[in-house]
Scaffold this motif. Structure first.
Motif, PDB file in Angstrom:
ATOM      1  N   ALA A  61     -19.144  26.058  17.897  1.00 29.89           N
ATOM      2  CA  ALA A  61     -17.997  26.965  17.934  1.00 29.89           C
ATOM      3  C   ALA A  61     -16.709  26.213  18.231  1.00 29.89           C
ATOM      4  O   ALA A  61     -15.673  26.439  17.581  1.00 29.89           O
ATOM      5  CB  ALA A  61     -18.242  28.055  18.985  1.00 29.89           C
ATOM      6  N   ASP A  62     -16.747  25.298  19.196  1.00 31.36           N
ATOM      7  CA  ASP A  62     -15.547  24.539  19.550  1.00 31.36           C
ATOM      8  C   ASP A  62     -15.115  23.628  18.406  1.00 31.36           C
ATOM      9  O   ASP A  62     -13.920  23.534  18.081  1.00 31.36           O
ATOM     10  CB  ASP A  62     -15.803  23.698  20.806  1.00 31.36           C
ATOM     11  CG  ASP A  62     -15.914  24.546  22.062  1.00 31.36           C
ATOM     12  OD1 ASP A  62     -15.535  25.732  22.016  1.00 31.36           O
ATOM     13  OD2 ASP A  62     -16.384  24.013  23.087  1.00 31.36           O
ATOM     14  N   ALA A  63     -16.072  22.926  17.796  1.00 30.28           N
ATOM     15  CA  ALA A  63     -15.737  21.988  16.730  1.00 30.28           C
ATOM     16  C   ALA A  63     -15.176  22.702  15.509  1.00 30.28           C
ATOM     17  O   ALA A  63     -14.185  22.253  14.909  1.00 30.28           O
ATOM     18  CB  ALA A  63     -16.965  21.174  16.347  1.00 30.28           C
ATOM     19  N   MET A  64     -15.783  23.828  15.155  1.00 34.39           N
ATOM     20  CA  MET A  64     -15.312  24.543  13.964  1.00 34.39           C
ATOM     21  C   MET A  64     -13.989  25.253  14.220  1.00 34.39           C
ATOM     22  O   MET A  64     -13.161  25.383  13.319  1.00 34.39           O
ATOM     23  CB  MET A  64     -16.395  25.497  13.483  1.00 34.39           C
ATOM     24  CG  MET A  64     -17.577  24.739  12.860  1.00 34.39           C
ATOM     25  SD  MET A  64     -18.794  25.759  12.017  1.00 34.39           S
ATOM     26  CE  MET A  64     -19.716  26.393  13.410  1.00 34.39           C
ATOM     27  N   ALA A  65     -13.769  25.671  15.461  1.00 35.89           N
ATOM     28  CA  ALA A  65     -12.481  26.284  15.787  1.00 35.89           C
ATOM     29  C   ALA A  65     -11.353  25.259  15.702  1.00 35.89           C
ATOM     30  O   ALA A  65     -10.238  25.567  15.258  1.00 35.89           O
ATOM     31  CB  ALA A  65     -12.528  26.892  17.180  1.00 35.89           C
ATOM     32  N   ALA A  66     -11.635  24.016  16.103  1.00 29.99           N
ATOM     33  CA  ALA A  66     -10.625  22.955  16.016  1.00 29.99           C
ATOM     34  C   ALA A  66     -10.335  22.597  14.572  1.00 29.99           C
ATOM     35  O   ALA A  66      -9.191  22.283  14.206  1.00 29.99           O
ATOM     36  CB  ALA A  66     -11.084  21.728  16.794  1.00 29.99           C
ATOM     37  N   GLY A  67     -11.375  22.596  13.727  1.00 28.92           N
ATOM     38  CA  GLY A  67     -11.194  22.417  12.284  1.00 28.92           C
ATOM     39  C   GLY A  67     -10.695  21.055  11.858  1.00 28.92           C
ATOM     40  O   GLY A  67     -10.026  20.952  10.825  1.00 28.92           O
ATOM     41  N   ARG A  68     -11.030  20.015  12.618  1.00 21.64           N
ATOM     42  CA  ARG A  68     -10.545  18.667  12.259  1.00 21.64           C
ATOM     43  C   ARG A  68     -11.560  17.954  11.373  1.00 21.64           C
ATOM     44  O   ARG A  68     -12.731  17.823  11.725  1.00 21.64           O
ATOM     45  CB  ARG A  68     -10.264  17.848  13.520  1.00 21.64           C
ATOM     46  CG  ARG A  68      -9.032  18.326  14.267  1.00 21.64           C
ATOM     47  CD  ARG A  68      -8.665  17.364  15.390  1.00 21.64           C
ATOM     48  NE  ARG A  68      -9.628  17.416  16.473  1.00 21.64           N
ATOM     49  CZ  ARG A  68      -9.536  18.255  17.505  1.00 21.64           C
ATOM     50  NH1 ARG A  68      -8.538  19.135  17.576  1.00 21.64           N
ATOM     51  NH2 ARG A  68     -10.449  18.245  18.461  1.00 21.64           N
ATOM     52  N   GLU A  69     -11.094  17.482  10.237  1.00 13.79           N
ATOM     53  CA  GLU A  69     -11.939  16.735   9.306  1.00 13.79           C
ATOM     54  C   GLU A  69     -12.519  15.509  10.006  1.00 13.79           C
ATOM     55  O   GLU A  69     -11.819  14.795  10.711  1.00 13.79           O
ATOM     56  CB  GLU A  69     -11.126  16.298   8.088  1.00 13.79           C
ATOM     57  CG  GLU A  69     -11.923  15.597   7.010  1.00 13.79           C
ATOM     58  CD  GLU A  69     -12.858  16.530   6.256  1.00 13.79           C
ATOM     59  OE1 GLU A  69     -13.964  16.071   5.883  1.00 13.79           O
ATOM     60  OE2 GLU A  69     -12.478  17.699   6.051  1.00 13.79           O
ATOM     61  N   GLY A  70     -13.811  15.290   9.805  1.00 10.92           N
ATOM     62  CA  GLY A  70     -14.456  14.122  10.398  1.00 10.92           C
ATOM     63  C   GLY A  70     -15.012  14.348  11.789  1.00 10.92           C
ATOM     64  O   GLY A  70     -15.552  13.414  12.397  1.00 10.92           O
ATOM     65  N   SER A  71     -14.895  15.548  12.327  1.00  5.54           N
ATOM     66  CA  SER A  71     -15.437  15.808  13.658  1.00  5.54           C
ATOM     67  C   SER A  71     -16.962  15.936  13.574  1.00  5.54           C
ATOM     68  O   SER A  71     -17.520  16.288  12.529  1.00  5.54           O
ATOM     69  CB  SER A  71     -14.826  17.072  14.257  1.00  5.54           C
ATOM     70  OG  SER A  71     -15.026  18.183  13.415  1.00  5.54           O
ATOM     71  N   VAL A  72     -17.620  15.635  14.689  1.00  8.75           N
ATOM     72  CA  VAL A  72     -19.085  15.666  14.694  1.00  8.75           C
ATOM     73  C   VAL A  72     -19.606  16.375  15.933  1.00  8.75           C
ATOM     74  O   VAL A  72     -19.050  16.233  17.025  1.00  8.75           O
ATOM     75  CB  VAL A  72     -19.687  14.236  14.644  1.00  8.75           C
ATOM     76  CG1 VAL A  72     -19.341  13.544  13.340  1.00  8.75           C
ATOM     77  CG2 VAL A  72     -19.273  13.395  15.832  1.00  8.75           C
ATOM     78  N   VAL A  73     -20.657  17.155  15.735  1.00  8.55           N
ATOM     79  CA  VAL A  73     -21.470  17.645  16.845  1.00  8.55           C
ATOM     80  C   VAL A  73     -22.634  16.683  16.938  1.00  8.55           C
ATOM     81  O   VAL A  73     -23.467  16.596  16.020  1.00  8.55           O
ATOM     82  CB  VAL A  73     -21.946  19.082  16.615  1.00  8.55           C
ATOM     83  CG1 VAL A  73     -22.974  19.473  17.679  1.00  8.55           C
ATOM     84  CG2 VAL A  73     -20.761  20.047  16.642  1.00  8.55           C
ATOM     85  N   LEU A  74     -22.673  15.920  18.025  1.00  9.62           N
ATOM     86  CA  LEU A  74     -23.616  14.811  18.163  1.00  9.62           C
ATOM     87  C   LEU A  74     -24.621  15.078  19.269  1.00  9.62           C
ATOM     88  O   LEU A  74     -24.263  15.146  20.449  1.00  9.62           O
ATOM     89  CB  LEU A  74     -22.836  13.525  18.477  1.00  9.62           C
ATOM     90  CG  LEU A  74     -23.664  12.289  18.859  1.00  9.62           C
ATOM     91  CD1 LEU A  74     -24.492  11.807  17.673  1.00  9.62           C
ATOM     92  CD2 LEU A  74     -22.740  11.181  19.379  1.00  9.62           C
ATOM     93  N   LEU A  75     -25.885  15.222  18.890  1.00  9.31           N
ATOM     94  CA  LEU A  75     -26.962  15.229  19.881  1.00  9.31           C
ATOM     95  C   LEU A  75     -27.377  13.777  20.103  1.00  9.31           C
ATOM     96  O   LEU A  75     -28.014  13.166  19.246  1.00  9.31           O
ATOM     97  CB  LEU A  75     -28.160  16.042  19.391  1.00  9.31           C
ATOM     98  CG  LEU A  75     -29.425  15.920  20.263  1.00  9.31           C
ATOM     99  CD1 LEU A  75     -29.196  16.536  21.636  1.00  9.31           C
ATOM    100  CD2 LEU A  75     -30.635  16.531  19.573  1.00  9.31           C
ATOM    101  N   SER A  76     -26.987  13.227  21.227  1.00 10.66           N
ATOM    102  CA  SER A  76     -27.399  11.867  21.607  1.00 10.66           C
ATOM    103  C   SER A  76     -27.618  11.901  23.112  1.00 10.66           C
ATOM    104  O   SER A  76     -26.719  11.595  23.901  1.00 10.66           O
ATOM    105  CB  SER A  76     -26.341  10.838  21.217  1.00 10.66           C
ATOM    106  OG  SER A  76     -26.828   9.523  21.375  1.00 10.66           O
ATOM    107  N   PRO A  77     -28.812  12.275  23.555  1.00 12.21           N
ATOM    108  CA  PRO A  77     -29.022  12.732  24.937  1.00 12.21           C
ATOM    109  C   PRO A  77     -28.909  11.689  26.040  1.00 12.21           C
ATOM    110  O   PRO A  77     -28.658  12.037  27.190  1.00 12.21           O
ATOM    111  CB  PRO A  77     -30.442  13.309  24.899  1.00 12.21           C
ATOM    112  CG  PRO A  77     -30.703  13.599  23.461  1.00 12.21           C
ATOM    113  CD  PRO A  77     -29.983  12.520  22.717  1.00 12.21           C
TER     114      PRO A  77
END
Length: 469
Positions: free
Chosen positions: A421-437
């Motif tokens: 939700a946060d990443a898509m609301a920001a709408g910046r090209e090249g953004s990533v949701v990264l699971l790296s625990p």
């Protein structure tokens, strides 16, 4: 299957009846050995019995009857203390070995010319092993991939001097293989890990050293950490053939990587470009430059009659990557969802954070390892927001206070939805949701694969609710 004939007409104890243990039993029996198999787990024994495995309670057995104990690699050999079967074997003077030892004894007996590339290292060995196998297949070679990746070692096809065996070997496996002797050995790196199993980082490094010391023709060694660099110097001083690999440093003889490009280095000669990794999503990041450099060096060390013909650089470009290792799950809108569930320590997560320049919505946490995530501070400015889960949630939050905006989500499903939700609301090209625990998975998931699959399923749900490109 590789039939193990070196224990023909002798009795062998096998402890640990997972996939590799069951394969070991079958290979020994097919080779004429008598087997006494056991497992601490009642569930494991029941599954083995259903598969027709001959079970013998090793706690009451006469150990003088056994020619060897074949131990599953996850069973403690020395630390924190030897397993009870190891103590019994030692008291009876019985060799304690693993399936890797059986593999190399059989190779020596029936087909010593069978080419073997063995890969180890703290990080990157699975990707490098898969990449080497992929490149060889693209060049037309007959390849078998196994060991700590994919198939159990003794389920591979029978030995042939025209078939290349690519083996990923953990320190646990090497520790149980005194006769290990690959054609080409690869040591990627050494950093503190599995200290509970090996006691000290020095002993851990020495176990890794055994593999490259035993190389028949060539040892490919990364020199970007002090332990591996010392191993390379020592081996070369003894007359061993060493090809160094480095990211950012020119090497005298080997492959160096800089800005995503690989160069062949030879003594007193100008470096020669050999591959450009730019645009290969499955090989992004400095750590993958090292993996690719190792693959090029290892494949090049085989004679053309074995490795096949073709362009190694072109083969690199078609590498599909591995699941759970910076795996691009999909893009939703302008956001890429990246599954790096295999990152079970901070060192692995550092590689992931370094692979993106910014706009990272980072999901981290689980069962923590020593040191937590304090070592990742250099990359915190790249993280827009962190979403913390699992047992480490409060510890990681304390590290991030005042440095990275974060929230404690508790579970993966909550973290994925809030990050998306946060990443898509920001709408910046090249953004990533990264699971790296940067953590083990065992607080909430059976293993890192299950954790990664859960992440992919959650992303698929998000995509079904919106428009995925």
């Amino acid at each position: 299957m590789i039939r193990v004939s070196t224990f023909n007409d002798r009795t062998v104890a096998v402890f640990g009846l997972g996939a590799s243990g069951l394969a070991t039993v079958r290979a020994l029996v097919d080779g004429g050995a008598r087997v006494a198999a056991w497992d601490d787990s009642e569930q494991g024994r029941e599954a083995a019995a259903q598969a027709g495995v001959p079970l013998v309670d090793l706690s009451t057995a006469d150990w003088s009857e056994f020619a060897a104990l074949v131990l599953a690699p996850g069973v403690p050999l020395t630390h924190p203390e030897p397993h009870w079967t190891v103590k019994a074997a030692n008291a009876a003077g019985v060799d304690v070995i693993g399936d890797v030892e059986l593999f190399f004894r059989e190779r020596a007996a029936v087909c010593p010319a069978a080419p073997v590339i063995a890969i180890t290292g703290t990080n990157g060995k699975s990707t490098t092993s898969a990449l080497i196998a992929h490149v060889l297949r693209e060049l037309g070679a007959d390849v078998q991939l196994g060991g700590n990746i994919g198939r159990a070692l003794l389920t591979l096809e029978p030995f042939s001097d025209k078939r290349v065996y690519v083996l990923e070997l953990s320190s646990f496996q090497i520790d149980l293989a005194p006769s290990v002797r690959p054609t080409v050995a690869v040591l990627l790196n050494v950093s503190p890990d599995h200290i509970d199993r090996h006691g000290t980082v020095e002993h851990y490094a020495d176990v890794k050293r055994r593999l490259v010391d035993a190389a028949e023709t060539t040892a490919v060694i990364g020199i970007d950490d002090p332990w591996s660099a010392d191993i390379a110097r020592t081996l070369e001083a003894r007359g061993g053939r060493v090809r160094r690999i480095s990211v950012g440093e020119r090497v005298g003889d080997g492959i160096s990587a800089s800005d995503g490009k690989l160069y062949e280095n030879a003594p007193d000669e100008k470096e020669k470009p050999v591959a450009d990794l730019d645009g290969i999503a499955t090989l992004r990041g400095r750590h993958n430059w090292q993996n690719a450099a190792a693959a090029v060096a290892a494949v090049s060390a085989l004679p053309k009659s074995v490795r096949g013909k073709g362009n190694i650089a072109a083969a690199l470009r078609t590498f599909p990557g591995l699941a759970h290792r910076l795996e691009v799950v999909r893009r939703i809108g302008v956001v890429d969802f990246i599954n790096d569930s295999k990152a079970t320590n901070a060192d692995s997560t550092e590689k992931a954070l370094a692979s993106f320049t910014g706009d990272i919505y980072w999901i981290a946490g689980g069962r923590p390892k020593s040191g937590g995530i304090k070592s990742l501070g250099y990359y915190f400015p790249r993280v827009t927001r962190a979403y913390l889960i699992g047992e480490s949630m409060h510890e990681f939050g304390n590290t991030l206070i005042g440095k990275v905006d974060f929230e404690r989500c508790g579970t993966l499903d909550v973290a994925v939805r809030r990050a998306a939700a946060d990443a898509m609301a920001a709408g910046r090209e090249g953004s990533v949701v990264l699971l790296s625990p940067a953590c083990a998975s065992f607080d909430q998931f059976r293993n890192f694969e299950v954790r990664g699959d859960a992440f992919k399923a959650l992303v698929a749900e998000l995509a079904s609710e919106g428009a995925a490109s």
